[in-house]
Scaffold this motif. Structure first.
Motif, PDB file in Angstrom:
ATOM      1  N   PHE A  48       1.309  -1.236   0.378  1.00 27.84           N
ATOM      2  CA  PHE A  48       0.178  -0.097   0.231  1.00 27.84           C
ATOM      3  C   PHE A  48       0.730   1.740   0.050  1.00 27.84           C
ATOM      4  N   TYR A  49       1.377   1.500   1.003  1.00 27.24           N
ATOM      5  CA  TYR A  49       2.443   2.826   0.863  1.00 27.24           C
ATOM      6  C   TYR A  49       3.770   2.833  -0.266  1.00 27.24           C
ATOM      7  N   ILE A  50       3.945   1.580  -1.083  1.00 25.58           N
ATOM      8  CA  ILE A  50       4.402   1.982  -2.184  1.00 25.58           C
ATOM      9  C   ILE A  50       3.612   2.304  -2.453  1.00 25.58           C
ATOM     10  N   ALA A  51       1.936   1.487  -2.871  1.00 20.19           N
ATOM     11  CA  ALA A  51       1.170   2.329  -4.170  1.00 20.19           C
ATOM     12  C   ALA A  51       0.927   3.122  -4.510  1.00 20.19           C
ATOM     13  N   ILE A  52       0.942   4.280  -3.158  1.00 15.34           N
ATOM     14  CA  ILE A  52       0.735   5.879  -2.798  1.00 15.34           C
ATOM     15  C   ILE A  52       2.230   6.353  -2.944  1.00 15.34           C
ATOM     16  N   LEU A  53       3.272   5.674  -2.991  1.00 19.89           N
ATOM     17  CA  LEU A  53       4.227   6.911  -3.021  1.00 19.89           C
ATOM     18  C   LEU A  53       4.295   6.782  -4.901  1.00 19.89           C
ATOM     19  N   ALA A  54       4.309   5.692  -5.949  1.00 24.41           N
ATOM     20  CA  ALA A  54       3.793   5.526  -6.742  1.00 24.41           C
ATOM     21  C   ALA A  54       2.996   7.324  -7.792  1.00 24.41           C
ATOM     22  N   ALA A  55       1.286   7.131  -6.429  1.00 22.60           N
ATOM     23  CA  ALA A  55       0.920   7.747  -6.622  1.00 22.60           C
ATOM     24  C   ALA A  55       0.477   9.324  -7.506  1.00 22.60           C
ATOM     25  N   VAL A  56       1.757   9.530  -6.469  1.00 22.53           N
ATOM     26  CA  VAL A  56       2.141  10.882  -6.776  1.00 22.53           C
ATOM     27  C   VAL A  56       2.997  11.278  -7.393  1.00 22.53           C
ATOM     28  N   ILE A  57       3.566  10.799  -8.232  1.00 21.77           N
ATOM     29  CA  ILE A  57       4.862  10.637  -9.179  1.00 21.77           C
ATOM     30  C   ILE A  57       3.446  10.548  -9.928  1.00 21.77           C
ATOM     31  N   LEU A  58       2.695   9.945 -10.048  1.00 16.69           N
ATOM     32  CA  LEU A  58       1.778   9.379 -11.800  1.00 16.69           C
ATOM     33  C   LEU A  58       0.780  10.632 -11.744  1.00 16.69           C
ATOM     34  N   VAL A  59       0.603  11.415 -10.461  1.00 17.79           N
ATOM     35  CA  VAL A  59       0.130  12.126 -10.895  1.00 17.79           C
ATOM     36  C   VAL A  59       0.640  13.613 -11.239  1.00 17.79           C
ATOM     37  N   GLY A  60       1.611  14.052 -10.497  1.00 16.87           N
ATOM     38  CA  GLY A  60       3.003  14.664 -11.254  1.00 16.87           C
ATOM     39  C   GLY A  60       2.772  14.617 -13.042  1.00 16.87           C
ATOM     40  N   HIS A  61       2.765  13.589 -13.136  1.00 15.22           N
ATOM     41  CA  HIS A  61       3.703  12.969 -14.755  1.00 15.22           C
ATOM     42  C   HIS A  61       1.983  14.041 -15.321  1.00 15.22           C
ATOM     43  N   VAL A  62       0.854  13.361 -14.709  1.00 20.09           N
ATOM     44  CA  VAL A  62      -0.661  13.650 -15.193  1.00 20.09           C
ATOM     45  C   VAL A  62      -1.106  14.838 -15.824  1.00 20.09           C
ATOM     46  N   ILE A  63       0.140  15.846 -14.575  1.00 25.16           N
ATOM     47  CA  ILE A  63       0.049  17.526 -14.407  1.00 25.16           C
ATOM     48  C   ILE A  63       0.548  17.898 -15.702  1.00 25.16           C
ATOM     49  N   ARG A  64       2.040  17.311 -15.683  1.00 25.09           N
ATOM     50  CA  ARG A  64       3.023  17.739 -16.698  1.00 25.09           C
ATOM     51  C   ARG A  64       2.260  17.519 -18.158  1.00 25.09           C
ATOM     52  N   THR A  65       1.910  16.127 -18.281  1.00 24.81           N
ATOM     53  CA  THR A  65       1.268  16.051 -19.871  1.00 24.81           C
ATOM     54  C   THR A  65       0.373  17.434 -20.126  1.00 24.81           C
ATOM     55  N   MET A  66      -0.864  17.203 -19.549  1.00 23.76           N
ATOM     56  CA  MET A  66      -1.512  18.009 -19.906  1.00 23.76           C
ATOM     57  C   MET A  66      -1.268  19.826 -19.818  1.00 23.76           C
ATOM     58  N   ALA A  67       0.081  20.259 -19.308  1.00 23.95           N
ATOM     59  CA  ALA A  67       0.268  21.223 -18.978  1.00 23.95           C
ATOM     60  C   ALA A  67       1.102  21.535 -20.651  1.00 23.95           C
ATOM     61  N   LYS A  68       1.599  20.260 -21.432  1.00 25.52           N
ATOM     62  CA  LYS A  68       2.768  20.464 -22.102  1.00 25.52           C
ATOM     63  C   LYS A  68       1.791  21.684 -23.139  1.00 25.52           C
ATOM     64  N   ARG A  69       0.791  21.748 -23.688  1.00 22.03           N
ATOM     65  CA  ARG A  69       0.858  22.144 -24.490  1.00 22.03           C
ATOM     66  C   ARG A  69       0.224  23.643 -24.210  1.00 22.03           C
ATOM     67  N   PHE A  70       0.542  23.910 -23.420  1.00 19.48           N
ATOM     68  CA  PHE A  70       1.077  25.729 -23.111  1.00 19.48           C
ATOM     69  C   PHE A  70       2.140  26.272 -22.975  1.00 19.48           C
ATOM     70  N   ARG A  71       2.171  27.200 -23.058  1.00 19.77           N
ATOM     71  CA  ARG A  71       3.447  28.245 -23.673  1.00 19.77           C
ATOM     72  C   ARG A  71       4.655  27.739 -22.915  1.00 19.77           C
ATOM     73  N   LYS A  72       4.647  28.036 -21.910  1.00 26.49           N
ATOM     74  CA  LYS A  72       5.436  27.722 -21.136  1.00 26.49           C
ATOM     75  C   LYS A  72       5.072  26.747 -19.747  1.00 26.49           C
ATOM     76  N   PRO A  73       5.481  25.221 -20.593  1.00 29.62           N
ATOM     77  CA  PRO A  73       5.355  24.812 -19.910  1.00 29.62           C
ATOM     78  C   PRO A  73       5.984  24.618 -18.237  1.00 29.62           C
ATOM     79  N   PRO A  74       4.726  23.766 -17.574  1.00 32.23           N
ATOM     80  CA  PRO A  74       6.021  23.841 -16.065  1.00 32.23           C
ATOM     81  C   PRO A  74       6.995  22.541 -16.237  1.00 32.23           C
ATOM     82  N   SER A  75       8.297  22.331 -15.324  1.00 25.53           N
ATOM     83  CA  SER A  75       8.874  21.400 -15.788  1.00 25.53           C
ATOM     84  C   SER A  75       8.169  20.149 -15.185  1.00 25.53           C
ATOM     85  N   SER A  76       9.073  18.826 -15.053  1.00 24.59           N
ATOM     86  CA  SER A  76       8.533  17.656 -14.150  1.00 24.59           C
ATOM     87  C   SER A  76       8.986  17.900 -12.606  1.00 24.59           C
TER      88      SER A  76
END
Length: 203
Positions: free
Chosen positions: A77-105
């Motif tokens: 369960f602990y490993i799954a939670i830690l991985a979920a944070v990384i996953l959501v972070g990469h989702v945000i990164r993917t969604m923001a790539k379309r913008f003029r100044k996308p944030p870093s990973s």
């Protein structure tokens, strides 16, 4: 450690400014925030599952694990939670790539780690693991996380409010799916862990 928890819950706008000024690394985020807070639901569930057992409020719990099975379930369960944070972070990164100044990973993962704070804290109720109580606490934690998300994403990621609304909505939708997946995993781990986990950890 955990210097931003109270600020995010009481004055999030000001706290987002403080977080942004620190230029924190992902390693520092995990060492001083995520690794500690992610242990809250795990430890709470371990105590509740071994001492009380999951139930609906009746006299007899329907799930109660021994210490070894609960420990193995907690690790997974602990490993799954830690991985979920990384996953959501990469989702945000993917969604923001379309913008003029996308944030870093890095910024996206750090942002994801902090918006998950209310969800981590809601896991405290698993000490007394009533299904309806945990669902209620999880829903409240999700709502507060959504508020932090909508409030902080335009400022913290350096995009406009309109762009932030699009990213926030998509991230929240994915976050709900991740939460549902984790709830399913939780049911499997804590419900059938006594049978499955000792077998899995043999390999």
């Amino acid at each position: 450690m955990l210097t931003h928890v109270w600020g995010l819950l009481t004055h999030p706008k000001t706290e987002w400014e403080h977080i942004e000024e620190e230029h924190e690394s992902v390693r520092h985020l995990y060492a001083h925030h995520v690794l500690i807070l992610a242990a809250v639901p795990v430890i709470s569930a371990f105590i509740g599952t071994t001492q009380i057992g999951w139930g609906f409020g009746g006299s007899q719990p329907f799930i109660k694990l021994d210490y070894l099975s609960a420990f193995l379930a907690g690790i997974a369960f602990y490993i799954a939670i830690l991985a979920a944070v990384i996953l959501v972070g990469h989702v945000i990164r993917t969604m923001a790539k379309r913008f003029r100044k996308p944030p870093s990973s890095r910024r996206c993962v750090i942002f994801a780690g902090y918006i998950a704070t209310p969800m981590f804290l809601s896991g405290l109720v698993a000490v007394y693991p009533l299904v309806w109580l945990c669902l209620l606490a999880g829903t409240i934690g999700l709502c507060i996380s959504a508020y932090l998300l909508y409030l902080g994403i335009p400022y913290f990621l350096g995009i406009s409010s309109e762009e932030g609304f699009i990213v926030s909505s998509t991230t929240l939708a994915v976050g709900v799916l991740v939460l549902e997946a984790m709830l399913s995993v939780t049911v499997i781990l804590w419900g059938y862990g006594e049978v499955l986990l000792p077998w899995l950890f043999r390999f």
